[in-house]
Design an enzyme around this catalytic site. Structure first.
Site, PDB file in Angstrom:
ATOM      1  N   GLU A  52       0.831  -1.212   0.000  1.00  0.00           N
ATOM      2  CA  GLU A  52       0.000   0.000   0.000  1.00  0.00           C
ATOM      3  C   GLU A  52       0.863   1.259   0.000  1.00  0.00           C
ATOM      4  O   GLU A  52       0.532   2.262  -0.641  1.00  0.00           O
ATOM      5  CB  GLU A  52      -0.996  -0.019   1.163  1.00  0.00           C
ATOM      6  CG  GLU A  52      -0.442  -0.295   2.555  1.00  0.00           C
ATOM      7  CD  GLU A  52      -0.318  -1.778   2.893  1.00  0.00           C
ATOM      8  OE1 GLU A  52       0.375  -2.483   2.142  1.00  0.00           O
ATOM      9  OE2 GLU A  52      -0.863  -2.215   3.924  1.00  0.00           O
ATOM     10  N   THR A 194      16.912 -41.037   0.989  1.00  0.00           N
ATOM     11  CA  THR A 194      16.798 -40.451  -0.346  1.00  0.00           C
ATOM     12  C   THR A 194      18.112 -39.771  -0.735  1.00  0.00           C
ATOM     13  O   THR A 194      18.564 -39.875  -1.870  1.00  0.00           O
ATOM     14  CB  THR A 194      15.644 -39.410  -0.368  1.00  0.00           C
ATOM     15  OG1 THR A 194      14.463 -40.047   0.084  1.00  0.00           O
ATOM     16  CG2 THR A 194      15.423 -38.826  -1.744  1.00  0.00           C
ATOM     17  N   ASP A 198      19.885 -41.226  -3.986  1.00  0.00           N
ATOM     18  CA  ASP A 198      19.764 -40.430  -5.223  1.00  0.00           C
ATOM     19  C   ASP A 198      20.791 -39.309  -5.331  1.00  0.00           C
ATOM     20  O   ASP A 198      20.931 -38.704  -6.388  1.00  0.00           O
ATOM     21  CB  ASP A 198      18.358 -39.788  -5.310  1.00  0.00           C
ATOM     22  CG  ASP A 198      17.248 -40.830  -5.285  1.00  0.00           C
ATOM     23  OD1 ASP A 198      17.575 -42.013  -5.485  1.00  0.00           O
ATOM     24  OD2 ASP A 198      16.084 -40.465  -5.072  1.00  0.00           O
TER      25      ASP A 198
END
Ligand code: AOF
Ligand code: ZN
Length: 365
Positions: A52, A194, A198
């Site tokens: 604003e 993970t 990976d």
């Protein structure tokens, strides 16, 4: 009708700050006089000028109507109170989508405007604005980060085939969308399994997000990730700081942290209690909330996603679904861990987008 049109525009403008304003909200503003838009503003990034103020700074006209997606602030924070500039610029009417639940504002902004003879309307499009700012509202109302669970599955809900191979599961188009989804959040979370299997970077590929800071949170209950392993998560710390959580049953001897060789003193390594599903997720969320991390994208694996489900600690689920059936008893199902959840998960709003090769399902609780 006119009010709705400009308020919608203010909310639309707020979205330009997506990914950069957290833990603060996305806010948009539009200044109108005699049916003409005089200026607009939005909150660009955390710590910057408020929407604003940005819109009102640009004009000298008085007697305007100001449309804002959120109640204006009335406190001296990183910037002066927005109510001050609204009063100073002699705005005639203020139309607000959502009252601000932040305890430092919470209706006081509206009160100050009214006390200064300004007409104030609020509440229209509140639902839409709350939906866009669900991270902000969840933080304030639940006092924890917003949690989104994300997984890639086949039509029959399999995470991987029997060889535990999931790399092929979603095609490139969906994988790119899934990667860019990270930009909407303050942090991504995954488990050490993970990371070991990976060796993911857990970064955002698209250059558009090169200024976006994203925390990487690794749940490493046994403290098994050693810096010497040269895993990708130890690189690019400036843009992607990595935090580790370990069970406090594990002696604090094997340091993973990036900055020091003493895990005990590391600002990146936290030791928490266990719960029946693994590390105590409530404690983890508490730590992250205190670190001003307001939203987390949980990217698995399956066990971690199921822990959040069991603990009922999530706000949204996103499934990337390939149009493939994997079948087979030995393939890995996503929702196949832990005990049955006592009540099915129902979503209050859902959205499905279809692609050539699959679907994206997004459900909010
Ligand atoms: C924003 N942008 O456009 C508006 C906000 O940390 P500060 O001092 O910038 O203040 C943040 C609070 O101000 C925020 O939590 C919300 O209550 C209010 N309004 N904040 O970041 C904006 N209008
Ligand atoms: Zn403000």
């Amino acid at each position: 009708m006119e009010d709705l049109k400009y308020l919608k525009l203010a909310i639309k403008l707020s979205r330009k700050g997506l990914g950069f304003t957290e833990p603060n909200p996305m806010v948009g503003a539009v200044v109108v006089k005699n049916g003409k838009i005089l200026s607009t503003g939005y909150h660009k990034k955390f710590g910057d000028i408020h929407a604003e103020r940005m819109a009102l700074d640009k004009i000298d006209e008085t007697g305007t109507t100001l449309y804002i997606s959120l109640e204006p602030c009335c406190h001296f924070g990183k910037t002066p109170p927005c109510t001050d500039i609204i009063i100073k610029k002699k705005v005639k009417k203020v139309v607000i989508a959502s009252p601000d639940p932040n305890p430092i504002v919470e209706g006081k902004g509206i009160k100050i405007l009214k006390a200064n003879g300004i007409e104030v309307l609020y509440g229209q499009l509140d639902d839409l604005n709350r939906d866009y700012n669900s991270h902000y509202f969840t933080n304030i109302e639940k006092k924890r980060p917003y949690v989104c669970l994300r997984a890639g599955v086949s039509i029959d809900g399999k995470l991987t085939d029997k060889n535990r191979d999931s790399k092929w599961m979603t095609n490139k188009q969906l994988r790119d969308i899934s990667n860019e989804l990270r930009s909407e959040f303050s942090a991504i979370m995954t488990g050490s399994k993970t990371v070991i299997e990976d060796n993911p970077k857990l970064t955002i590929k698209n250059d558009k997000w090169k200024d976006k800071k994203l925390a990487r949170i690794i749940l490493d209950s046994k403290n098994s990730l050693k810096k010497e392993t040269n895993l990708n998560i130890f690189n690019e710390q400036e843009q992607y700081p990595t935090y580790f959580f370990t069970s406090n049953l594990i002696p604090e001897v094997a340091p993973n942290d990036i900055s020091s060789s003493n895990a005990k003193n590391s600002p990146y390594h936290f030791y928490v209690n266990n719960s029946s599903y693994g590390l105590n997720l409530n404690e983890i969320l508490e730590v992250l909330y205190e670190k001003n991390i307001s939203s987390i994208l949980v990217e698995g694996g399956g066990k971690l996603i199921n822990s959040f489900l069991q603990e009922k600690l999530f706000d949204e689920v996103i499934l990337f679904t390939d149009k493939k059936i994997i079948g087979g008893k030995e393939s890995v199902e996503l929702f196949n861990y832990g005990t049955e959840i006592s009540q099915p998960v129902n979503f209050s709003s859902t959205n499905i987008i279809e692609f050539d090769s699959g679907y994206i399902f997004r459900g909010k609780k």
